[in-house]
Enzyme design. Structure first.
Site, short mmCIF file in Angstrom:
data_model
loop_
_atom_site.label_atom_id
_atom_site.label_comp_id
_atom_site.label_asym_id
_atom_site.label_seq_id
_atom_site.Cartn_x
_atom_site.Cartn_y
_atom_site.Cartn_z
CE1 TYR A 64 19.77 27.18 -28.27
CE2 TYR A 64 19.52 27.25 -30.48
CZ TYR A 64 19.87 26.55 -29.28
OH TYR A 64 20.72 25.47 -29.60
CD GLU A 124 22.04 28.49 -24.77
OE1 GLU A 124 22.67 29.60 -24.51
OE2 GLU A 124 22.75 27.56 -25.51
CG ASP A 147 14.39 6.79 -13.75
OD1 ASP A 147 13.53 7.28 -14.18
OD2 ASP A 147 15.61 6.23 -14.30
CB THR A 185 10.62 9.34 -19.80
OG1 THR A 185 9.58 8.50 -19.20
CG2 THR A 185 11.93 8.87 -19.80
CE LYS A 220 10.89 5.34 -20.89
NZ LYS A 220 11.87 4.94 -20.21
NE ARG A 278 11.16 9.62 -27.75
CZ ARG A 278 10.87 8.12 -27.84
NH1 ARG A 278 9.63 7.87 -28.25
NH2 ARG A 278 11.34 7.28 -27.11
C1 LIG Z 1 13.31 5.08 -20.39
C2 LIG Z 1 13.93 5.03 -18.95
C3 LIG Z 1 14.94 6.15 -18.93
C4 LIG Z 1 15.47 6.89 -20.13
O1 LIG Z 1 14.73 7.59 -20.95
P1 LIG Z 1 15.28 8.01 -22.50
O2 LIG Z 1 14.23 9.21 -22.69
O3 LIG Z 1 14.93 6.72 -23.21
O4 LIG Z 1 16.59 8.38 -22.45
C5 LIG Z 1 15.56 6.34 -17.77
N1 LIG Z 1 15.13 5.51 -16.75
C6 LIG Z 1 14.06 4.74 -16.85
C7 LIG Z 1 13.79 3.96 -15.58
C8 LIG Z 1 13.38 4.48 -17.82
O5 LIG Z 1 12.57 3.31 -17.95
#
Ligand SMILES: *Cc1c(COP(=O)(O)O)cnc(C)c1O
Length: 418
Positions: A51, A53, A197, A223, A226, A232
């Site tokens: 932990y 925080e 994003d 993220t 991807k 993750r």
């Molecule tokens: C996948 C994605 C997210 C969210 O990601 P999670 O890890 O699934 O919560 C946010 N914004 C965009 C543009 C995404 O493609």
């Protein structure tokens, strides 16, 4: 995994089956990938026990001698790789990262403007079913109906009409490169913060195969799992002036203790993403997507925007006389895994829409190149032309497994030639 096998044979067997599935199928879900064994080892490490925080040097518990070092390393690597002024590596995933940005800058009811979900935006950019659309006043912009491309004049007009506090660029199902400079101009004209994003295309940015939003945006979220090919998780990058607001919003704003095993694995993934081989990987992702696009276009498929400049393709199947869901299920049975997806101005419901979305990040990780993309396009064409034909699906599934066995996926090398 002897311990797991002994303690919990049900979960053990399901993991083994999932390994086989990932080894033997052509995985084309645009948000997915194969992490390296090194990333997997860090994810499964004993940092899961700790932990911590707070932030490096300012924690609420003792015993942070090594946690601080992994978090510092992850931040340093992200700053170097992306040229960011400030980085927070603690968000649990992409959705909480976006929520933290909203908490940092908005009051409930404030206006945000993002790409509409059915046009390729993300749930967290203001969809009515998401907290982003329930707690904030969410407006959205659409793609141009003729070209399927972003229409900056329409975005500008919408922004001037609703005066958002945050303008959001970035997407989950758009196959072109946004003009970040134009988004910056629009944000400035209406006095909005610009949030980009880059969840889907962060790996392409890291590898130099996509323009970076970092110089233009106030805040960039991504993220890490991807195209960036990490565990993750998520990161928020921002200008120095927003550092404190962002950090406070992540912790204690919406989260408790960071997932230190994930932080360790993010650091590993960022190291991998700064290599020349990752540059080649990113370029090959795009080359593969373009080859698959031209293969499918030659066979009469209708791609939204007419092609791709990144890792993904959005296909409108209306002219093929099959729905996205029927096609996705038939393709899965044939060993090609993707998802059904709405297309812009879709007349069908999101649960059974007109299109499918696919991406090349995962197959490129296992070494597929142009030749395998042409072959994959031919299989997709055959299945879509005859989606009820179970024999054809089984026949292609066997051929897919044979092809996959020649391209061992990262982390699953032990399963090749089985
Ligand atoms: C996948 C994605 C997210 C969210 O990601 P999670 O890890 O699934 O919560 C946010 N914004 C965009 C543009 C995404 O493609």
């Amino acid at each position: 995994m002897e311990n797991l096998q002994q303690n919990d044979v049900e979960i053990y067997e399901l993991i083994r089956l999932e390994e086989l599935r990932q080894a033997q199928k052509i995985r084309m879900i645009a948000s997915e990938n194969y992490v390296s064994s090194a990333v997997m080892e860090a994810t499964g490490s004993i940092f899961t026990n700790k932990y911590s925080e707070g932030y490096s040097g300012k924690r609420y518990y003792e015993g942070q001698q090594y946690v601080d070092q992994i978090e510092d390393l992850a931040i340093k690597r992200a700053k170097e790789l992306f040229g960011a002024e400030h980085v927070n590596v603690q968000p649990y995933s992409g959705s909480p990262a976006n929520l933290a940005v909203y908490l940092a800058f908005l009051k409930p009811g404030d206006t945000i403007l993002g790409m509409a979900l059915p046009h390729g935006g993300h749930l967290t950019h203001g969809s009515k079913v998401s907290i982003s659309g329930k707690y904030f006043h969410a407006e959205s912009y659409s793609l141009d109906q003729g070209t399927g491309n972003l229409d900056y004049e329409a975005i500008r007009n919408k922004a001037k009409a609703c005066m958002p506090k945050i303008l959001i660029a970035g997407h989950s199902a758009y196959s072109r490169i946004p003009d970040f400079q134009e988004f910056r101009k629009i944000a400035d004209e209406v006095g909005a913060l610009l949030l980009v994003d880059m969840a889907h295309f962060a790996g392409l940015v890291a590898g130099g195969a996509h323009p970076s939003p970092i110089p233009f945006a106030d805040v960039v979220t991504t993220t890490t799992h991807k195209s960036l090919r990490g565990p993750r998780g998520a990161m928020i990058m921002c200008k120095k002036e927003h550092a404190q607001a962002i950090d406070k919003a992540v912790f204690p704003g919406i989260q408790g203790g960071p997932h230190n095993n994930t932080t360790a694995a993010i650091a590993v993934a960022l190291k991998e993403a700064s290599t020349d081989s990752f540059k080649n990987y990113a370029a090959q992702i795009v080359a593969n997507a373009k080859t698959l696009a031209s293969t499918l276009i030659d066979k009469g498929f209708h791609l939204v925007t007419g092609g791709t400049e990144n890792h993904l393709l959005l296909i409108d199947l209306t002219n093929k006389g099959v729905t996205g869901k029927v096609a996705a299920k038939a393709l899965d049975a044939a060993g090609i895994v993707l998802n059904y997806n709405s297309v812009p101005f879709d007349t069908r419901k999101p649960f059974d829409p007109s299109g499918v979305r696919l991406g090349t990040s995962a197959v490129t990780s296992r070494g597929f190149s142009e030749k395998e993309m042409v072959q994959t396009g031919e299989w997709i064409n055959a299945i879509v032309a005859d989606p009820e034909n179970i024999n054809l699906q089984q026949d292609i599934a066997a051929q897919v497994a044979t092809l996959c066995s020649k391209f061992p996926a990262p982390g699953l090398e032990h399963l090749s030639n089985k």
